[in-house]
Design a protein around this motif. Structure first.
Motif, mmCIF file in Angstrom:
data_model
loop_
_atom_site.group_PDB
_atom_site.id
_atom_site.type_symbol
_atom_site.label_atom_id
_atom_site.label_comp_id
_atom_site.label_asym_id
_atom_site.label_seq_id
_atom_site.Cartn_x
_atom_site.Cartn_y
_atom_site.Cartn_z
ATOM 1 N N PRO A 1 21.139 65.918 14.491
ATOM 2 C CA PRO A 1 22.030 64.989 15.194
ATOM 3 C C PRO A 1 22.652 65.572 16.465
ATOM 4 O O PRO A 1 22.889 64.861 17.427
ATOM 5 C CB PRO A 1 23.106 64.680 14.148
ATOM 6 C CG PRO A 1 22.437 64.899 12.840
ATOM 7 C CD PRO A 1 21.473 66.036 13.070
ATOM 8 N N HIS A 2 22.871 66.872 16.491
ATOM 9 C CA HIS A 2 23.554 67.502 17.616
ATOM 10 C C HIS A 2 22.657 68.391 18.479
ATOM 11 O O HIS A 2 23.120 68.960 19.461
ATOM 12 C CB HIS A 2 24.716 68.341 17.086
ATOM 13 C CG HIS A 2 24.258 69.440 16.170
ATOM 14 N ND1 HIS A 2 23.910 69.206 14.860
ATOM 15 C CD2 HIS A 2 24.050 70.749 16.390
ATOM 16 C CE1 HIS A 2 23.527 70.344 14.299
ATOM 17 N NE2 HIS A 2 23.594 71.297 15.209
ATOM 18 N N GLN B 1 18.345 68.935 19.815
ATOM 19 C CA GLN B 1 16.945 68.520 19.801
ATOM 20 C C GLN B 1 16.123 69.516 20.607
ATOM 21 O O GLN B 1 16.615 70.094 21.574
ATOM 22 C CB GLN B 1 16.759 67.127 20.432
ATOM 23 C CG GLN B 1 17.570 66.038 19.796
ATOM 24 C CD GLN B 1 18.996 65.986 20.283
ATOM 25 O OE1 GLN B 1 19.281 66.248 21.449
ATOM 26 N NE2 GLN B 1 19.922 65.670 19.394
#
Length: 103
Positions: free
Chosen positions: A15-16, A18
């Protein structure tokens, strides 16, 4: 780039955070081998290595049934899928309960 090598990408996301890793791999490389070559455990040291070595894989959003034997083509983007933190059915049920109670 030699004719016997392919340009592919390996993608993984939290989620935080990539990462999209561009690779030049030999012809005949499988999806699982490309994930190994991308060295994702080094990019995501907070996760156990099994997160990558045993994860389900896909190419451009289509899950692979046999990632250990799926041979890649030039331009493929191998996606490493994370395990679900909550069952989608359970999440929908919880949302429906919250909406029904007016929250």
């Amino acid at each position: 780039m030699a004719a016997s090598s392919l340009a592919v990408e390996v993608a993984f996301a939290l989620p935080h955070k990539q990462r999209l890793v561009a690779l030049s791999v030999p012809a005949g490389t499988t999806a699982r081998q490309a994930v190994t070559l991308a060295n994702l455990p080094e990019l995501f040291p907070e996760l156990p290595e099994e997160t990558f070595s045993k994860a389900p894989l896909g190419i451009f959003g289509k899950a692979l049934r046999h990632p250990d034997t799926q041979v890649l083509r030039t331009g493929d983007r191998v996606e490493v899928y994370r395990p679900l933190e909550i069952d989608p059915k359970a999440a929908r049920l919880e949302r429906a309960k919250r909406q029904a109670s007016g929250q």
